[in-house]
Design a protein around this motif. Sequence first.
Motif, PDB file in Angstrom:
ATOM      1  N   ALA A 166       0.837  -1.201   0.000  1.00 37.50           N
ATOM      2  CA  ALA A 166       0.000   0.000   0.000  1.00 37.50           C
ATOM      3  C   ALA A 166       0.870   1.249   0.000  1.00 37.50           C
ATOM      4  CB  ALA A 166      -0.931  -0.012   1.216  1.00 37.50           C
ATOM      5  N   ARG A 167       1.939   1.242   0.791  1.00 44.47           N
ATOM      6  CA  ARG A 167       2.873   2.388   0.804  1.00 44.47           C
ATOM      7  C   ARG A 167       3.604   2.486  -0.529  1.00 44.47           C
ATOM      8  NH1 ARG A 167       3.905   0.491   6.165  1.00 44.47           N
ATOM      9  NH2 ARG A 167       5.760  -0.615   5.402  1.00 44.47           N
ATOM     10  N   LYS A 168       4.033   1.352  -1.036  1.00 43.54           N
ATOM     11  CA  LYS A 168       4.780   1.329  -2.286  1.00 43.54           C
ATOM     12  C   LYS A 168       3.935   1.827  -3.457  1.00 43.54           C
ATOM     13  CE  LYS A 168       7.568  -1.874  -5.083  1.00 43.54           C
ATOM     14  NZ  LYS A 168       7.995  -3.293  -5.240  1.00 43.54           N
ATOM     15  N   MET A 169       2.646   1.458  -3.468  1.00 45.46           N
ATOM     16  CA  MET A 169       1.758   1.828  -4.558  1.00 45.46           C
ATOM     17  C   MET A 169       1.019   3.139  -4.293  1.00 45.46           C
ATOM     18  SD  MET A 169       0.141  -2.013  -5.172  1.00 45.46           S
ATOM     19  CE  MET A 169      -0.832  -1.587  -6.638  1.00 45.46           C
ATOM     20  N   ASP A 170       1.119   3.622  -3.058  1.00 48.32           N
ATOM     21  CA  ASP A 170       0.380   4.806  -2.607  1.00 48.32           C
ATOM     22  C   ASP A 170      -1.123   4.609  -2.830  1.00 48.32           C
ATOM     23  OD1 ASP A 170       0.041   7.288  -1.433  1.00 48.32           O
ATOM     24  OD2 ASP A 170       0.264   8.395  -3.314  1.00 48.32           O
ATOM     25  N   LEU A 171      -1.585   3.429  -2.471  1.00 50.78           N
ATOM     26  CA  LEU A 171      -3.000   3.086  -2.560  1.00 50.78           C
ATOM     27  C   LEU A 171      -3.397   2.437  -1.237  1.00 50.78           C
ATOM     28  CD1 LEU A 171      -3.075   1.567  -6.156  1.00 50.78           C
ATOM     29  CD2 LEU A 171      -4.120   3.726  -5.443  1.00 50.78           C
TER      30      LEU A 171
ATOM     31  N   HIS B  14     -16.204   1.091  -2.200  1.00 49.58           N
ATOM     32  CA  HIS B  14     -16.011   1.878  -0.981  1.00 49.58           C
ATOM     33  C   HIS B  14     -14.580   1.786  -0.451  1.00 49.58           C
ATOM     34  CE1 HIS B  14     -20.318   2.564  -0.818  1.00 49.58           C
ATOM     35  NE2 HIS B  14     -20.522   1.256  -0.899  1.00 49.58           N
ATOM     36  N   GLY B  15     -13.730   1.080  -1.178  1.00 48.57           N
ATOM     37  CA  GLY B  15     -12.343   0.964  -0.753  1.00 48.57           C
ATOM     38  C   GLY B  15     -12.089  -0.119   0.267  1.00 48.57           C
ATOM     39  N   VAL B  16     -13.030  -1.041   0.388  1.00 47.23           N
ATOM     40  CA  VAL B  16     -12.871  -2.152   1.332  1.00 47.23           C
ATOM     41  C   VAL B  16     -12.346  -3.372   0.572  1.00 47.23           C
ATOM     42  CG1 VAL B  16     -14.037  -3.727   2.922  1.00 47.23           C
ATOM     43  CG2 VAL B  16     -14.743  -1.328   2.786  1.00 47.23           C
ATOM     44  N   ILE B  17     -11.229  -3.899   1.027  1.00 47.12           N
ATOM     45  CA  ILE B  17     -10.629  -5.083   0.406  1.00 47.12           C
ATOM     46  C   ILE B  17     -10.853  -6.284   1.318  1.00 47.12           C
ATOM     47  CG2 ILE B  17      -8.474  -6.192  -0.275  1.00 47.12           C
ATOM     48  CD1 ILE B  17      -7.447  -3.535  -1.213  1.00 47.12           C
TER      49      ILE B  17
ATOM     50  N   LEU C  40      -5.152  -4.209  -4.415  1.00 44.82           N
ATOM     51  CA  LEU C  40      -4.818  -2.799  -4.195  1.00 44.82           C
ATOM     52  C   LEU C  40      -4.960  -2.002  -5.486  1.00 44.82           C
ATOM     53  CD1 LEU C  40      -1.694  -3.095  -1.851  1.00 44.82           C
ATOM     54  CD2 LEU C  40      -3.940  -2.161  -1.230  1.00 44.82           C
ATOM     55  N   ALA C  41      -4.597  -2.603  -6.609  1.00 47.86           N
ATOM     56  CA  ALA C  41      -4.698  -1.914  -7.896  1.00 47.86           C
ATOM     57  C   ALA C  41      -6.149  -1.588  -8.238  1.00 47.86           C
ATOM     58  CB  ALA C  41      -4.071  -2.770  -9.000  1.00 47.86           C
ATOM     59  N   HIS C  42      -7.073  -2.366  -7.690  1.00 50.32           N
ATOM     60  CA  HIS C  42      -8.490  -2.095  -7.939  1.00 50.32           C
ATOM     61  C   HIS C  42      -8.955  -0.810  -7.244  1.00 50.32           C
ATOM     62  CE1 HIS C  42      -9.745  -5.297 -10.468  1.00 50.32           C
ATOM     63  NE2 HIS C  42      -9.495  -6.270  -9.612  1.00 50.32           N
ATOM     64  N   LEU C  43      -8.179  -0.308  -6.300  1.00 49.19           N
ATOM     65  CA  LEU C  43      -8.536   0.968  -5.676  1.00 49.19           C
ATOM     66  C   LEU C  43      -8.426   2.111  -6.683  1.00 49.19           C
ATOM     67  CD1 LEU C  43      -6.705   0.548  -2.247  1.00 49.19           C
ATOM     68  CD2 LEU C  43      -9.175   0.394  -2.662  1.00 49.19           C
ATOM     69  N   ARG C  44      -7.628   1.896  -7.714  1.00 48.36           N
ATOM     70  CA  ARG C  44      -7.492   2.905  -8.773  1.00 48.36           C
ATOM     71  C   ARG C  44      -8.285   2.521 -10.018  1.00 48.36           C
ATOM     72  NH1 ARG C  44      -1.572   4.745  -9.662  1.00 48.36           N
ATOM     73  NH2 ARG C  44      -2.110   5.736  -7.667  1.00 48.36           N
ATOM     74  N   HIS C  45      -8.291   1.248 -10.343  1.00 45.70           N
ATOM     75  CA  HIS C  45      -8.996   0.782 -11.546  1.00 45.70           C
ATOM     76  C   HIS C  45      -9.960  -0.332 -11.135  1.00 45.70           C
ATOM     77  CE1 HIS C  45      -6.147   3.013 -14.007  1.00 45.70           C
ATOM     78  NE2 HIS C  45      -5.147   2.407 -13.371  1.00 45.70           N
TER      79      HIS C  45
ATOM     80  N   GLU D  72      -4.792  -0.612 -18.359  1.00 53.75           N
ATOM     81  CA  GLU D  72      -4.159   0.242 -17.344  1.00 53.75           C
ATOM     82  C   GLU D  72      -4.035  -0.486 -16.005  1.00 53.75           C
ATOM     83  OE1 GLU D  72      -5.607   2.530 -20.631  1.00 53.75           O
ATOM     84  OE2 GLU D  72      -6.678   1.135 -19.308  1.00 53.75           O
ATOM     85  N   PHE D  73      -5.042  -1.269 -15.686  1.00 53.29           N
ATOM     86  CA  PHE D  73      -4.999  -2.041 -14.443  1.00 53.29           C
ATOM     87  C   PHE D  73      -3.814  -2.997 -14.447  1.00 53.29           C
ATOM     88  CE2 PHE D  73      -5.891  -6.153 -12.489  1.00 53.29           C
ATOM     89  CZ  PHE D  73      -6.124  -5.798 -11.182  1.00 53.29           C
ATOM     90  N   HIS D  74      -3.683  -3.778 -15.517  1.00 53.52           N
ATOM     91  CA  HIS D  74      -2.601  -4.756 -15.589  1.00 53.52           C
ATOM     92  C   HIS D  74      -1.234  -4.078 -15.647  1.00 53.52           C
ATOM     93  CE1 HIS D  74      -5.050  -8.315 -15.691  1.00 53.52           C
ATOM     94  NE2 HIS D  74      -5.782  -7.832 -16.679  1.00 53.52           N
ATOM     95  N   GLU D  75      -1.163  -2.929 -16.266  1.00 53.48           N
ATOM     96  CA  GLU D  75       0.107  -2.195 -16.310  1.00 53.48           C
ATOM     97  C   GLU D  75       0.510  -1.733 -14.912  1.00 53.48           C
ATOM     98  OE1 GLU D  75      -0.583   0.893 -19.138  1.00 53.48           O
ATOM     99  OE2 GLU D  75      -0.013  -0.356 -20.863  1.00 53.48           O
ATOM    100  N   LEU D  76      -0.483  -1.330 -14.122  1.00 55.61           N
ATOM    101  CA  LEU D  76      -0.193  -0.919 -12.745  1.00 55.61           C
ATOM    102  C   LEU D  76       0.332  -2.095 -11.933  1.00 55.61           C
ATOM    103  CD1 LEU D  76      -0.248   1.081 -10.409  1.00 55.61           C
ATOM    104  CD2 LEU D  76      -2.688   0.554 -10.101  1.00 55.61           C
ATOM    105  N   VAL D  77      -0.321  -3.235 -12.061  1.00 57.50           N
ATOM    106  CA  VAL D  77       0.142  -4.427 -11.339  1.00 57.50           C
ATOM    107  C   VAL D  77       1.544  -4.804 -11.799  1.00 57.50           C
ATOM    108  CG1 VAL D  77      -0.279  -6.866 -10.875  1.00 57.50           C
ATOM    109  CG2 VAL D  77      -2.214  -5.268 -11.003  1.00 57.50           C
ATOM    110  N   ARG D  78       1.764  -4.753 -13.113  1.00 60.51           N
ATOM    111  CA  ARG D  78       3.056  -5.132 -13.685  1.00 60.51           C
ATOM    112  C   ARG D  78       4.164  -4.174 -13.266  1.00 60.51           C
ATOM    113  NH1 ARG D  78       1.689  -5.018 -18.911  1.00 60.51           N
ATOM    114  NH2 ARG D  78       0.381  -6.823 -18.450  1.00 60.51           N
ATOM    115  N   HIS D  79       3.805  -2.930 -13.030  1.00 62.12           N
ATOM    116  CA  HIS D  79       4.796  -1.941 -12.595  1.00 62.12           C
ATOM    117  C   HIS D  79       5.405  -2.339 -11.249  1.00 62.12           C
ATOM    118  CE1 HIS D  79       6.722   1.960 -12.064  1.00 62.12           C
ATOM    119  NE2 HIS D  79       6.196   2.029 -10.853  1.00 62.12           N
TER     120      HIS D  79
END
Length: 213
Positions: free
Chosen positions: A125-130, A150-153, A175-180, A186-193
């Motif tokens: 979460a810190r690393k992704m800022d999510l 609602h941001g609940v995982i 965590l990536a779903h908090l953005r996408h 774009e979702f998969h690119e975020l995970v891959r990053h």
Amino acid sequence: MFDAFTSAIIIEYRPKNRNTYIRITHSGEIKVRTPLKNESAVRRILKLRERWIREKLEGLADDPNLPQLGECIRFRGENYTLENLPNLYNRVKKSQNCDDIKKYYYHFYKKEAEISLPSRVQYYARKMDLHPKEIRFRRMKSRWGSCNSHGVITFNTMMMQLSYEQIDYIIVHELAHLRHMNHSKEFHELVRHHLSDERERRKTLQRIRPLVY
């Protein structure tokens, strides 16, 4: 050999279900959740799926890696004998009831998830800022995790059966779903990053389902 009309099955009546669902546990039990009250009707449905059920049961018999309930448990990607997990072993050895043993297994996974996963979630979460608003843990039969609007995982406590690499992928994925809130490019690119080998990890997980006892 399984026979749709004579073999033992466990029927769980679910009046709110629209369909009938068949599940085969790793120990070979046939569990049917259905809105049908008539066992004969249920048996007729099983007859239509008889070949599939037999293939699944044969696959279980041929798999030497399945942990035996009350003797071994799948944990962190490996099979552990219960003697190596004293707290669980002490509970299980006092019971000969399969249902109780299953409950001990599920409690073990939940406790381990609550102990082990929060620090991994915080790290990514810190690393992704999510940052999720809340993290929940519960047993699920088919999904490793979920994220709502609602941001609940919610994480499946059964993911403690997986390796650390697979666990980390699930954490980053949710965590990536908090953005996408989709599975877009774009979702998969975020995970891959954050996980360069995300494709390989994703493909591996697609072949694995929670081992529900």
